[in-house]
Enzyme design. Structure first.
Site, PDB file in Angstrom:
ATOM      1  NE  ARG A 191      -4.331  -1.072   1.248  1.00  0.00           N
ATOM      2  CZ  ARG A 191      -5.465  -1.126   1.905  1.00  0.00           C
ATOM      3  NH1 ARG A 191      -5.478  -1.328   3.196  1.00  0.00           N
ATOM      4  NH2 ARG A 191      -6.603  -0.954   1.280  1.00  0.00           N
TER       5      ARG A 191
ATOM      6  CD  GLN B 153      -2.767   6.040  -3.474  1.00  0.00           C
ATOM      7  OE1 GLN B 153      -3.015   6.847  -4.370  1.00  0.00           O
ATOM      8  NE2 GLN B 153      -2.601   6.387  -2.229  1.00  0.00           N
TER       9      GLN B 153
ATOM     10  CG  ASP C 164      -5.117  -0.823  -2.636  1.00  0.00           C
ATOM     11  OD1 ASP C 164      -5.635  -1.924  -2.371  1.00  0.00           O
ATOM     12  OD2 ASP C 164      -4.898   0.049  -1.780  1.00  0.00           O
TER      13      ASP C 164
ATOM     14  CB  SER D 249      -8.198   0.731  -1.890  1.00  0.00           C
ATOM     15  OG  SER D 249      -7.288   0.795  -0.827  1.00  0.00           O
TER      16      SER D 249
ATOM     17  CE1 TYR E 222      -4.550  -2.323   5.975  1.00  0.00           C
ATOM     18  CE2 TYR E 222      -2.206  -2.661   5.649  1.00  0.00           C
ATOM     19  CZ  TYR E 222      -3.497  -2.732   5.179  1.00  0.00           C
ATOM     20  OH  TYR E 222      -3.736  -3.217   3.930  1.00  0.00           O
TER      21      TYR E 222
HETATM   22  P1  NAD Z   1      -8.750  -1.886   7.295  1.00  0.00           P
HETATM   23  O1  NAD Z   1      -9.785  -2.482   6.390  1.00  0.00           O
HETATM   24  O2  NAD Z   1      -7.647  -2.752   7.808  1.00  0.00           O
HETATM   25  O3  NAD Z   1      -9.487  -1.289   8.581  1.00  0.00           O
HETATM   26  C1  NAD Z   1     -10.621  -0.451   8.471  1.00  0.00           C
HETATM   27  C2  NAD Z   1     -10.560   0.628   9.522  1.00  0.00           C
HETATM   28  O4  NAD Z   1     -10.814   0.062  10.832  1.00  0.00           O
HETATM   29  C3  NAD Z   1      -9.198   1.334   9.650  1.00  0.00           C
HETATM   30  O5  NAD Z   1      -9.376   2.707   9.363  1.00  0.00           O
HETATM   31  C4  NAD Z   1      -8.805   1.095  11.100  1.00  0.00           C
HETATM   32  O6  NAD Z   1      -8.101   2.196  11.673  1.00  0.00           O
HETATM   33  C5  NAD Z   1     -10.164   0.897  11.753  1.00  0.00           C
HETATM   34  N1  NAD Z   1     -10.144   0.296  13.094  1.00  0.00           N
HETATM   35  C6  NAD Z   1      -9.308  -0.643  13.611  1.00  0.00           C
HETATM   36  N2  NAD Z   1      -9.610  -0.875  14.914  1.00  0.00           N
HETATM   37  C7  NAD Z   1     -10.676  -0.084  15.218  1.00  0.00           C
HETATM   38  C8  NAD Z   1     -11.449   0.131  16.391  1.00  0.00           C
HETATM   39  N3  NAD Z   1     -11.176  -0.491  17.536  1.00  0.00           N
HETATM   40  N4  NAD Z   1     -12.464   1.016  16.339  1.00  0.00           N
HETATM   41  C9  NAD Z   1     -12.770   1.677  15.198  1.00  0.00           C
HETATM   42  N5  NAD Z   1     -12.063   1.522  14.049  1.00  0.00           N
HETATM   43  C10 NAD Z   1     -11.028   0.656  14.069  1.00  0.00           C
HETATM   44  O7  NAD Z   1      -8.075  -0.623   6.659  1.00  0.00           O
HETATM   45  P2  NAD Z   1      -8.220   0.042   5.201  1.00  0.00           P
HETATM   46  O8  NAD Z   1      -9.478   0.794   5.137  1.00  0.00           O
HETATM   47  O9  NAD Z   1      -7.964  -0.983   4.154  1.00  0.00           O
HETATM   48  O10 NAD Z   1      -6.973   1.031   5.204  1.00  0.00           O
HETATM   49  C11 NAD Z   1      -6.642   1.793   6.338  1.00  0.00           C
HETATM   50  C12 NAD Z   1      -5.736   2.943   5.949  1.00  0.00           C
HETATM   51  O11 NAD Z   1      -4.582   2.491   5.228  1.00  0.00           O
HETATM   52  C13 NAD Z   1      -6.375   3.959   5.019  1.00  0.00           C
HETATM   53  O12 NAD Z   1      -7.266   4.822   5.649  1.00  0.00           O
HETATM   54  C14 NAD Z   1      -5.124   4.662   4.514  1.00  0.00           C
HETATM   55  O13 NAD Z   1      -4.649   5.568   5.481  1.00  0.00           O
HETATM   56  C15 NAD Z   1      -4.146   3.530   4.408  1.00  0.00           C
HETATM   57  N6  NAD Z   1      -4.090   3.084   2.985  1.00  0.00           N
HETATM   58  C16 NAD Z   1      -3.061   3.521   2.227  1.00  0.00           C
HETATM   59  C17 NAD Z   1      -2.986   3.144   0.876  1.00  0.00           C
HETATM   60  C18 NAD Z   1      -1.864   3.593   0.004  1.00  0.00           C
HETATM   61  O14 NAD Z   1      -1.115   4.464   0.376  1.00  0.00           O
HETATM   62  N7  NAD Z   1      -1.701   2.991  -1.170  1.00  0.00           N
HETATM   63  C19 NAD Z   1      -3.947   2.323   0.307  1.00  0.00           C
HETATM   64  C20 NAD Z   1      -5.006   1.896   1.113  1.00  0.00           C
HETATM   65  C21 NAD Z   1      -5.054   2.275   2.453  1.00  0.00           C
END
Ligand code: NAD
Length: 379
Positions: A123, A128, A131, A134, A230
């Site tokens: 990630r 991106q 991905d 996402s 994450y």
């Molecule tokens: P994910 O599916 O692993 O998790 C979903 C959400 O659950 C996350 O935002 C996490 O913080 C939240 N979470 C975990 N424990 C929790 C709790 N106890 N209560 C409430 N929420 C909780 O994550 P995702 O959506 O696939 O990605 C998370 C982050 O990764 C994105 O927001 C972004 O910042 C980053 N990301 C970066 C890239 C990139 O740079 N290419 C791509 C995708 C995601």
């Protein structure tokens, strides 16, 4: 020039296709050959004629695709027998879910297949456009809100009418990553009052920028974020306090969308059975973490249940319920990864480059990702 094969998805309820005619056409123009199983795009409304018009060849069955393809592209992890049909030395590209499909990963390795798992694409900014985690989370977040909107006996927007004023619904989104942010945006577009929470500090600003309220909680100070962006696993005390704060809001909430995940772990329980009892009758929880154990204690993956007047939807494979756009986005991710791998059809890039190395699970007869090897060996 490698032959790219697209078999029809066989997993029950799967409607997506890994490559849509538009991208098949682009690959043909890039001088690849593309072979598509008849009917592969049918459930996503892409007809065989469209693939033919794009320059792809049609194969009558999956065996014919596996026999010819040097690169197989799929959405769902291959079943063990599909993996066994792949050509020795071929490339697999698609989701692989090694935690639940260890036997398929082993079979791909035994076949000498080089398998790239889309969920392991690093990630990083550069990746991106490849991905698929996402892009599919975006579709799921959107769809979850539509499910919630049609499950509650209430409308989402504020309406001022001759028949009186209808107050807006309140939607609480727990976890504001990719799926959660899309759920917030969708619920806002439908006119709901939206509140959200995520333990990662950077998220508060993103939530507010979408016009939602970030729920402030007094939680123990913990290192909540990994270097990769994450969430980290939280302590029992952190989750207890978070549950308390969520519980205090639930009596006023009509729909809860839960998306909280911690990579590689069971999803945290954010809503207990006792907390569900505090929600108004007729309200709904749509649990997007259902396949990782669920954020609600009562969630049953793939099932919709009712508890004291509250509907709990154990959402599974929501992207398959929006197959046209989900396939379009997935196919774009696949195309971009193929284009990255083969900037020119006859000249692949160095396979030890960061994105390919990160996504690669098998090569030369072995499982090459150590964490995945341990997972598969544990069974
Ligand atoms: P994910 O599916 O692993 O998790 C979903 C959400 O659950 C996350 O935002 C996490 O913080 C939240 N979470 C975990 N424990 C929790 C709790 N106890 N209560 C409430 N929420 C909780 O994550 P995702 O959506 O696939 O990605 C998370 C982050 O990764 C994105 O927001 C972004 O910042 C980053 N990301 C970066 C890239 C990139 O740079 N290419 C791509 C995708 C995601």
């Amino acid at each position: 020039m490698p032959v790219i094969g697209v078999p029809r998805e066989t997993f029950p309820g799967e409607t997506r296709v890994a490559l849509i005619p538009q991208h098949a056409g682009q690959l043909v123009r890039d001088t690849h050959a593309v072979v598509v199983q008849r009917g592969a795009g049918h459930a996503a409304s892409f007809a065989d004629d469209q693939y033919e018009a794009a320059g792809a060849t049609l194969a009558s069955d999956a065996d014919a695709v596996f026999e010819q393809a040097e690169i197989v592209v799929k959405v769902r992890p291959p079943a063990e027998d599909e993996a066994a049909k792949m050509k020795r030395g071929a490339i697999y590209l698609g989701f692989l879910s090694p935690a639940t499909h260890g036997a398929s990963v082993r079979s791909l390795a035994q076949q000498g297949v080089t398998a790239y798992a889309l969920e392991y694409v690093p990630r990083i900014s550069r990746a991106q456009s490849m991905d698929a985690l996402s892009s599919m989370a975006t579709v799921a977040g959107y769809r979850a809100v539509l499910i919630a909107a049609s499950a509650i006996g209430k409308m989402f927007p504020l309406l001022i009418t001759a028949a009186g004023t209808v107050p807006p619904a309140t939607v609480l989104v727990l976890g504001a990553g990719v799926a959660g942010l899309q759920a917030i945006a969708t619920a806002k577009r439908l006119g709901a009052k939206v509140e959200a929470f995520d333990p990662r500090p950077a998220v508060a600003e993103q939530v507010r920028s979408l016009g939602a309220t970030f729920v402030e909680m007094e939680l123990p100070k913990e290192d909540v974020e990994t270097a990769g962006g994450y969430a980290r696993e939280q302590s029992a005390e952190f989750l207890r306090k978070e549950q308390e704060a969520i519980g205090a809001r639930l009596p006023k909430v009509h729909a809860v969308i839960t998306t909280a995940q911690v990579f590689g772990q069971r999803a945290p329980i954010l809503v207990t059975a006792e907390m569900v009892s505090r929600m108004p009758s007729g309200s709904v929880i749509v649990d997007l973490a259902s396949e990782s154990g669920g954020n609600c204690e009562l969630t049953r993956p793939g099932a919709t249940i009712e508890h004291r007047g509250v509907t709990i939807v154990g959402a599974s494979n929501l992207p398959a319920s929006v197959p046209i756009d989900a396939s379009q986005m997935y196919s774009r991710n696949v195309y971009n990864l193929l284009k990255h791998m083969y900037p020119k059809a006859d000249a692949p890039i160095d396979s030890d480059e960061e994105i390919l190395r990160g996504a690669r699970l098998t090569r030369d007869g072995a499982i090459v990702n150590e964490a995945v090897r341990a997972l598969v060996e544990r069974g």
